[in-house]
Enzyme design. Structure first.
Site, short mmCIF file in Angstrom:
data_model
loop_
_atom_site.label_atom_id
_atom_site.label_comp_id
_atom_site.label_asym_id
_atom_site.label_seq_id
_atom_site.Cartn_x
_atom_site.Cartn_y
_atom_site.Cartn_z
N HIS A 100 -2.31 -1.17 -4.10
CA HIS A 100 -4.01 -1.39 -4.15
C HIS A 100 -4.71 0.24 -4.14
O HIS A 100 -3.98 1.03 -3.89
CB HIS A 100 -4.71 -2.31 -3.53
CG HIS A 100 -4.59 -1.95 -1.76
ND1 HIS A 100 -4.76 -2.64 -0.77
CD2 HIS A 100 -4.10 -0.78 -1.24
CE1 HIS A 100 -4.66 -1.84 0.20
NE2 HIS A 100 -3.75 -0.96 0.07
N SER A 141 0.84 -1.12 -0.02
CA SER A 141 -0.14 -0.11 0.11
C SER A 141 1.04 1.32 -0.06
O SER A 141 1.73 1.55 -0.78
CB SER A 141 -0.86 -0.05 1.11
OG SER A 141 -1.97 0.92 1.16
#
Length: 227
Positions: free
Chosen positions: A149, A124
């Site tokens: 993501h 992330s």
């Protein structure tokens, strides 16, 4: 019999005594300096010792407290030397988008290069920091992984509040996609497609995707070694 005229030059015996006294004084000073250095090292924490070697270790979730600490360390190291590399080691599942961007923006602002290393995982927001290292100085350890993501968010409340928060999440999603694209050479559209869901890459795949420059198989070369 003493010299009635009193020679202005010291005798050989006096010269030897002076030299011995000087050597003894130098030895005492060296011992004192060595002891002070030893005492200082005993009082330093592991983090202090790493910082002295221009190493910053980011571990765990990214939040405001540790993001501020990392920013302060980066700024301090630049004030110490505006040219020498900073080494940022990352083992993190990610966290707050705004805290992540605070670190990222600081890295881009510095005049000294920031080399980044993925140790374990960079997921992330942590992946954004890994990618944001100086070109040619971004590394994954062989068994590490990278995951990207779109930003996650949970909101509740009135419909208007949810709409405001959703618009903010979309803005951050687009901004992060642009950042990743600028560092890896993929199009924003490709990044958006790949990161629509959790997108995992092992170390070799991260290199092939352009997120890092190489796999680190040995001790990083120091700038002195390169010279």
């Amino acid at each position: 019999m003493s010299d009635p005229f009193g020679s202005p030059f010291p005798s050989l015996h006096d010269q030897n005594l002076n030299a011995q006294h000087a050597m003894a004084s130098d030895h005492r000073l060296a011992n004192a300096a060595s002891y002070q250095s030893y005492q200082r090292q005993r009082q330093m924490t592991l983090g202090d010792l790493l910082l002295e070697n221009r190493i910053v270790f980011m571990q765990g979730e990214i939040h405001y407290a540790n993001a501020n600490e990392i920013v302060m360390k980066l700024l301090y190291l630049q004030s110490e030397n505006r040219r020498k590399d900073i080494h940022l080691y990352i083992n993190s599942p990610g966290g707050s988008v705004t805290a992540t961007l605070a670190i990222y923006d600081t890295m881009q602002m510095l005049s000294c290069p920031v080399a980044t290393y993925c140790v374990g995982e960079a997921c992330s927001g942590a992946a954004v920091l890994l990618i944001g290292g100086a070109k040619g100085k971004r590394f994954c350890l062989p068994n590490s992984r990278v995951m990207m993501h779109q930003p996650l968010g949970g909101v509740s409340g009135q419909v208007s509040d949810i709409e405001i928060q959703a618009a903010e999440m979309f803005r951050y999603r687009d901004k992060l996609n642009e950042i990743i694209s600028s560092h890896c050479g993929k199009s924003v559209e490709q990044i958006a497609k790949d990161t629509d869901r959790d997108f995992f890459l092992d170390a070799q795949q991260a290199k092939e995707y352009g997120l890092v420059d190489d796999l680190l198989l040995g001790t990083p070369a120091s700038e002195e070694d390169e010279d």
